[in-house]
Write an enzyme that holds these catalytic residues in place. Structure first.
Site, PDB file in Angstrom:
ATOM      1  CG  LEU A   1      -1.919  -1.135   1.330  1.00  0.00           C
ATOM      2  CD1 LEU A   1      -2.651  -1.078   2.661  1.00  0.00           C
ATOM      3  CD2 LEU A   1      -2.901  -1.105   0.168  1.00  0.00           C
ATOM      4  CB  SER A   2       0.306   4.807  -0.779  1.00  0.00           C
ATOM      5  OG  SER A   2      -0.837   4.983   0.029  1.00  0.00           O
ATOM      6  CD  GLU A   3       1.532   6.936   2.557  1.00  0.00           C
ATOM      7  OE1 GLU A   3       2.243   7.733   1.929  1.00  0.00           O
ATOM      8  OE2 GLU A   3       0.326   6.766   2.335  1.00  0.00           O
ATOM      9  CB  THR A   4       2.034  -0.155   6.281  1.00  0.00           C
ATOM     10  OG1 THR A   4       1.565  -0.770   5.066  1.00  0.00           O
ATOM     11  CG2 THR A   4       1.693  -1.048   7.463  1.00  0.00           C
TER      12      THR A   4
ATOM     13  CG  HIS B   1      -3.925   8.046   3.399  1.00  0.00           C
ATOM     14  ND1 HIS B   1      -2.681   7.869   2.829  1.00  0.00           N
ATOM     15  CD2 HIS B   1      -4.457   6.808   3.543  1.00  0.00           C
ATOM     16  CE1 HIS B   1      -2.473   6.572   2.634  1.00  0.00           C
ATOM     17  NE2 HIS B   1      -3.529   5.907   3.052  1.00  0.00           N
TER      18      HIS B   1
END
Length: 276
Positions: free
Chosen positions: A45-48, A77
């Site tokens: 994902l774009s961020e975790t 986000h």
């Protein structure tokens, strides 16, 4: 293997699958840096994010934010998504606002009308973009010189610079050459044509390292600081992002008491456990 509470949430949309997904590991004290980085790479994902106890008395919790390629000091986000996960897991703030600790410092989060909003952090870098860099970026987005009305550094941690175009249609028509962008993080913003009161005023797109981010809180925060500061945007507006990817992200931007608040809906889609 240890077991951790895990959530995957959708940020900046009240409609499932139309926002920006975020993976959140709750109570991540047992994970080391290498495990966090490897898990973030695996989720792709774009961020975790990883929820941890705060290290300063002012904060309610601490978060570490990882992309598949490394750690970020701040991202928008993930801030809202992590706060939502913390509250859902039983977190109780010390005051009226939630205070998040991250590598960029303390970030305040408000709860209003079923949504969350964070106070935009100060810009680390602002001002005009060097013409030589613009001559590298503009062709990489397949934009003609006359399409770029203005540009500026709008870096609040991730390294954003932004280009203002004349219309939403031009923003959606841009075709990024990620190799030519050479890992520079670019935001595009352009106005909707004659929006109604409940429609967005601006369309945004965010190009990061080799991919387009669906809905980006940090970029919307810094673009709002730029546009409001230059008189292009009013003190309160709604932004749209993710259209080019089939999403329908909605971000509210409001200036109040000298601060810009970046808000949106968050929905939990996956609630379970992680074995790692």
């Amino acid at each position: 293997m240890a077991i951790f509470s895990f959530k995957q949430v959708d940020v900046f949309s009240s409609v499932p699958l139309k926002g920006n997904p975020l993976a959140v590991v709750v109570g991540a004290e047992g994970l080391n840096d290498a495990q966090m980085s490897a898990f973030a790479n695996w989720t792709n994902l774009s961020e975790t994010t990883f929820l941890l106890p705060p290290t300063v008395p002012e904060a309610d919790y601490r978060v570490r934010i990882f992309t598949p390629h490394g750690e970020l000091p701040f991202a928008g986000h993930p801030t809202l998504g992590t706060c939502h996960a913390w509250l859902e897991a039983g977190g109780v703030p010390k005051g009226r606002e939630v205070v998040q600790e991250c590598a960029a410092g303390l970030v305040r989060v408000r709860r209003e009308n079923g949504e969350l909003a964070f106070a935009a952090p100060p810009l680390r870098r602002s001002g005009p973009v060097d013409p030589e860099l613009m001559e590298k970026i503009r062709p990489a987005l397949h934009l003609a010189p006359e399409q770029v009305l203005d540009s500026a550094w709008v870096d609040n941690g991730p390294g954003w610079l932004a280009l203002r175009l004349s219309s939403r249609e031009e923003v959606l028509a841009a075709k990024p050459d990620f190799a030519a962008l050479d890992e520079q993080k670019i935001g595009l913003v352009g106005p909707w044509e004659k929006p109604s009161d409940d429609e967005p005023l601006f369309e945004l797109r965010a190009f990061s390292t080799g991919y387009e981010d669906p809905v980006t809180g940090s970029l919307n925060a810094s673009v709002a600081q730029w546009l409001m500061g230059s008189g292009v945007a009013p003190d309160s507006y709604l932004a749209s992002q993710g259209t080019a990817l089939g999403r329908a992200g909605r971000i509210s931007l409001t200036k109040a008491d000298g601060e810009i608040w970046v808000g949106g809906a968050v929905t939990t889609l996956i609630d379970g456990s992680l074995k790692l």
